[in-house]
Design an enzyme around this catalytic site. Sequence first.
Site, mmCIF file in Angstrom:
data_model
loop_
_atom_site.group_PDB
_atom_site.id
_atom_site.type_symbol
_atom_site.label_atom_id
_atom_site.label_comp_id
_atom_site.label_asym_id
_atom_site.label_seq_id
_atom_site.Cartn_x
_atom_site.Cartn_y
_atom_site.Cartn_z
ATOM 1 N N PRO A 18 4.927 -3.021 15.306
ATOM 2 C CG PRO A 18 4.761 -0.814 14.556
ATOM 3 C CD PRO A 18 5.431 -2.118 14.263
ATOM 4 C CG ASP A 53 3.117 -3.880 10.953
ATOM 5 O OD1 ASP A 53 3.418 -2.821 11.528
ATOM 6 O OD2 ASP A 53 3.945 -4.595 10.356
ATOM 7 C CG HIS A 54 -0.034 1.887 14.230
ATOM 8 N ND1 HIS A 54 -0.884 2.328 13.253
ATOM 9 C CD2 HIS A 54 -0.277 2.681 15.296
ATOM 10 C CE1 HIS A 54 -1.609 3.342 13.701
ATOM 11 N NE2 HIS A 54 -1.255 3.570 14.950
ATOM 12 N NE ARG A 55 6.465 -2.644 10.786
ATOM 13 C CZ ARG A 55 7.253 -3.694 10.549
ATOM 14 N NH1 ARG A 55 8.555 -3.540 10.484
ATOM 15 N NH2 ARG A 55 6.722 -4.896 10.357
ATOM 16 C CB VAL A 60 -2.968 -1.057 9.205
ATOM 17 C CG1 VAL A 60 -4.458 -0.750 9.282
ATOM 18 C CG2 VAL A 60 -2.694 -2.196 8.228
#
Length: 486
Positions: free
Chosen positions: A280, A456-458, A460
């Site tokens: 994501p 990567d929002h998983r 960060v």
Amino acid sequence: MTTMTDASVREFKMPDVGEGLTEAEILTWYVQVGDTVSDGQVVCEVETAKAAVELPIPYDGVVRELRFPAGTTVDVGTPIITVDVSGGGAPADAGTPAVETAQAPATSQDPVTAQAPAAPAAGEEKPAGRQPVLVGYGVAASSTKRRPRKGPEVPFQQAPATLAVQTELNGHGPAATEAKPRPLAKPPVRKLAKDLGVDLTAVIPSGPDGIITREDVHAAVAPAEAAPAVPAVTAPVPVAPAVPAAPAASYDAARETRVPVKGVRKATAQAMVGSAFTAPHVTEFVTVDVTRTLKLVEELKQDKDLQGLRVNPLLLIAKALLVAIKRNPDINASWDEANQEIVLKHYVNLGIAAATPRGLIVPNIKDADTKTLPQLAQALGELVSTAKEGKTSPAAMQGGTVTITNVGVFGVDTGTPILPPGESAILAVGAIKLQPWVHKGKVKPRQVTTLALSFDHRLVDGELGSKVLADVAAILEQPKKLITWA
């Protein structure tokens, strides 16, 4: 096949020139049948999904056979060249010139045999300046051999005895009634046919060069699936032959050009699609005054410790990002889907996106966080030069952790970059332009650029991503922070 004894013949197999790659395309042959080769001599150049690589042969001898023409994609572990190492200098049939052997005229209407391409020009030379590097020798001998995607069914250059046997198999001799050409189809299509119970020899191909496509397999199985719905009749009903898939929409060759997607471009496309729909993405932006950074660049160009090295704004941007990662180490990580773990990296392999004639590649500087400014400048210069020359090795593109892409060189302000697979962040640098800027309470012309950080929002969250981007911007606005924060 060959008429020589096993003791005198060596088959050089397509090696795994990358890390776990399964195939490579032969770009250029540097030798021909009858040529004498020595241990370590480069015999061909191949392109994998990562880079172009020259292949040296590991023994001395005389070339007896080139198994595939340039342009053919070959599986790792498949023999590509046969060499006689017995010390004899003449071919198996001394009365037949080597090039003519490869171009034996067809004696029938067989389209495969009749279209064997000519050998490369005898005077063709390999590019200068490349040093051969011996690579591995591929997979185990039991590896499955797959038919080449393109090119003739017979080997590119064969000894006369080999050609005679192949001629029989293609319908020009007594063996014609005992052998049948294997249908052309890619491994996924073969698996689909096996799963659906379809005999590929009965399928009518619609793909280029007679290749069977997935649509052809579905078309062949469709009549069988529809059979129960046909009303019962007393008289036998003839079964209609399988209908090939509708041909692709026609196009005007004078107005359009079709370019096969393969090699580096194919790998890049697959990687970008995989990354975009797996990680994501979040992108944040900041506009920053880099006037002082540009002044520092000019000063560093006069520094004797940096003489002869590539000193430009990208060097200081790279150093600023490395310092920001040192202050916020959690951004230097990767996502392990299989084990459901976040892998924190205690090293930084800094990737630099580079546009090349073969497509976009992202080589990286190993352990960039441990390098001094002169060392980083030298590594950047070597990376860029190697990429432009097309000599980037597969190993140089493995193991990146964070990447910089400099879209500013194309005159654009910034972008929303997609993460290279396995990395947590990528920084896009926009064009540096003279713009009106409020400086010390007054509007003045200043050198300004826009930075974009995708992550990567998983791994960060917004806070961590913002801190890293803010740190990079602060360093570029006040380069003295390189000294206090590094």
